[in-house]
Design a protein around this motif. Structure first.
Motif, PDB file in Angstrom:
ATOM      1  N   GLU A 139       0.812  -1.213   0.000  1.00 23.72           N
ATOM      2  CA  GLU A 139       0.000   0.000   0.000  1.00 23.72           C
ATOM      3  C   GLU A 139       0.850   1.270   0.000  1.00 23.72           C
ATOM      4  OE1 GLU A 139      -3.128   0.362   2.713  1.00 23.72           O
ATOM      5  OE2 GLU A 139      -4.081  -1.532   2.163  1.00 23.72           O
ATOM      6  N   ARG A 151      -0.805   7.093   1.533  1.00 25.21           N
ATOM      7  CA  ARG A 151      -1.978   6.793   0.710  1.00 25.21           C
ATOM      8  C   ARG A 151      -2.168   7.857  -0.368  1.00 25.21           C
ATOM      9  NH1 ARG A 151      -7.159   4.416   3.630  1.00 25.21           N
ATOM     10  NH2 ARG A 151      -5.649   2.728   3.826  1.00 25.21           N
ATOM     11  N   TRP A 152      -1.937   9.113  -0.014  1.00 26.65           N
ATOM     12  CA  TRP A 152      -2.044  10.175  -1.013  1.00 26.65           C
ATOM     13  C   TRP A 152      -0.946  10.017  -2.062  1.00 26.65           C
ATOM     14  CZ3 TRP A 152      -5.787  13.837  -1.711  1.00 26.65           C
ATOM     15  CH2 TRP A 152      -6.737  13.957  -0.694  1.00 26.65           C
ATOM     16  N   GLY A 155      -1.857   7.374  -4.375  1.00 23.16           N
ATOM     17  CA  GLY A 155      -2.841   7.851  -5.333  1.00 23.16           C
ATOM     18  C   GLY A 155      -2.204   8.545  -6.518  1.00 23.16           C
ATOM     19  N   SER A 215      -7.022   1.450  -7.181  1.00 19.31           N
ATOM     20  CA  SER A 215      -5.987   2.078  -6.353  1.00 19.31           C
ATOM     21  C   SER A 215      -6.281   3.553  -6.130  1.00 19.31           C
ATOM     22  CB  SER A 215      -4.614   1.907  -7.015  1.00 19.31           C
ATOM     23  OG  SER A 215      -4.250   0.549  -7.090  1.00 19.31           O
ATOM     24  N   ALA A 219      -6.890   5.341  -2.531  1.00 24.00           N
ATOM     25  CA  ALA A 219      -6.077   6.487  -2.129  1.00 24.00           C
ATOM     26  C   ALA A 219      -6.945   7.629  -1.621  1.00 24.00           C
ATOM     27  CB  ALA A 219      -5.224   6.950  -3.309  1.00 24.00           C
TER      28      ALA A 219
END
Length: 483
Positions: A139, A151-152, A155, A215, A219
């Motif tokens: 991740e 997570r950003w 993205g 994904s 994100a």
């Protein structure tokens, strides 16, 4: 299909540059992601079994709860009844050592059982962190950063990934009929890597489109969930896919309360309402309003499931009636089923083990796709430099070559060493310790890549990755069948 040469070249350049920017991150995401499809079995395999009497029957759970709560009153705040015990969840009744805390990975818990004389026996237990770390690595696209920043960033990488897919397809279209089955393995390095890259890319394109779109969804899931809540009236409980079985993150307060219905009757009531849903755990929590909530986590192989481990439903602990089924396979509304489909297509949480093995193969093939793309880019760049009169690669090309081999083989070796260490020792219960082992191996491979000259670099790093990977089955065989 005819496309103007300048347009094809533009998309080819876009594909090359976007690929080299995101390729290394995507390699880690796909290699670790392919393995994390089997996160739960891998966690059970790498976890040291706890020494406890055999789990009691479901009908004996009320007696076990009565004795456990008498000895540990704080356990009533938050506890789990395990209907399908595993190595990671080895007892019928378990509760966290520190209640009311939200955890992303395996939780340090107390497992309770009864001995042959009916006396309470407890033991502290925490599953191995290795499987969870590999999933987090997937991740975080290999970066040692924490949510929500990773997570950003993931993205952004996913968006670049989508751009690379679109530009790659457009660049390949003019030679689709001629080169779709081409595989020139003995006509030079550039043609070999080009054909491998094109072959992998075109035949796995639907899979990559699904992964890219889902994904982006993950994100920016917080934002999407807020919109979803407003539009579709989401249920009161939001299921975090990172929460392990038996923990949904409610803040608990001390309160003496037991469920009105025994777990066996809860299961019977649930089976009447959803016959094909197989419950795995019952998670009881007392909220800050002194109200007991019950979440059932389970699976149904006939439907796509929201999370990698299945779905969940909120039940009334007094009657067993389903209160919320928006995350429950088979009883979802049409709007939530659409989102569940996207989740399931990313996790491979449908179709049983056959689909999971397919996702494992596609994950490894995707990782090799990005490796071949980087190799192709480096070969093309050096060829252009040679045409301009250069006798050796430029500093930029050398840097990209070293970091490519170091990162790719460092990822493979690091994950393999983690599994070997987990098999050899019981000391992989610390997420920090697991992280340090992985990044130490990763940095060592990166250092070797920068220090060793070109002819030896790929041989040394490739040998390291091969040896560490082959060590996993050898250690397992020696540990369980020889000694």
């Amino acid at each position: 299909m005819k496309i103007r040469a300048d347009i094809v070249q533009m998309y080819r350049d876009i594909h090359s540059w976007v690929g080299i920017l995101a390729g290394l991150f995507l390699f880690v995401a796909f290699y670790a992601g392919g393995i994390s499809v089997f996160e739960a079995p891998l966690q059970n395999w790498l976890t040291k079994p706890v020494v406890l009497p055999a789990p009691v029957t479901v009908e004996q759970v009320p007696d076990l709860m009565q004795k456990a709560f008498a000895a540990y009153p704080e356990a009533q705040q938050e506890y789990t009844v395990v209907l399908s015990p595993t190595v990671s969840f080895p007892a019928r009744l378990m509760w966290p050592v520190h209640a009311g805390q939200r955890h992303a990975g395996p939780v340090y818990m107390i497992a309770a059982s009864l001995d042959a004389e009916g006396h309470l026996v407890t033991a502290k237990h925490k599953p191995s962190e290795v499987a969870h770390f590999i999933d987090e690595l997937h991740e975080n696209v290999g970066l040692p950063v924490f949510m929500p920043y990773s997570r950003w960033f993931m993205g952004i990488i996913a968006l670049l990934y989508a751009v690379a897919l679109v530009s790659g397809v457009i660049a390949f279209l003019p030679m689709l009929v001629k080169n779709i089955f081409a595989l020139r393995l003995i006509q030079g390095a550039w043609k070999k890597w080009l054909d491998i890259h094109n072959l992998l890319g075109i035949f796995s394109l639907p899979f990559h489109i699904i992964i890219a779109l889902s994904s982006v969804l993950f994100a920016y899931h917080g934002l999407i969930h807020n919109v979803q809540t407003i539009m579709f009236s989401a249920p009161t409980a939001f299921h975090d896919r990172h929460a392990p079985a038996g923990r949904m993150g409610h803040q608990a307060v001390a309160h003496s309360l037991t469920p009105s219905m025994p777990p066996s009757e809860i299961v019977q009531a649930l089976q009447k309402q959803a016959p094909e849903f197989v419950p795995d755990v019952l998670n009881y929590t007392i909220t800050d309003k002194a109200k007991q909530t019950l979440f059932v986590i389970g699976h149904d192989e006939h439907y796509m499931m929201r999370g990698p481990a299945g779905g969940l439903a909120e039940l009334d602990p007094a009657s067993g009636k389903i209160l919320s089924a928006e995350y429950m396979p088979g009883l979802q509304s049409a709007s939530f089923s659409i989102l569940t489909t996207l989740f399931a297509l990313h996790f491979g949480s449908f179709g049983g083990n056959a689909v999971k093995f397919g996702y494992l193969i596609l994950g490894f093939a995707g990782a090799f796709l990005f490796y071949s793309g980087n190799r192709l880019w480096l070969i093309s760049r050096y060829r252009k430099e040679q045409k301009n009169g250069a006798t050796e690669p430029s500093k930029g090309t050398k840097f990209l070559t070293r970091i490519t081999y170091g990162c790719i083989f460092g990822c493979i070796s690091g994950i393999s060493v983690l599994m070997s260490v987990a098999l050899l020792t019981p000391y992989c219960e610390s997420y920090l310790g697991v992280s340090l082992i992985y990044y130490a191996i990763f940095c060592m491979c990166l250092g070797v890549s920068f220090m060793v000259p070109d002819p030896l670099r790929i041989r040394m790093l490739g040998m390291c990755a091969a040896i560490t990977t082959l060590a996993i089955p050898l250690i397992y065989i020696c540990k369980y069948f020889v000694f």
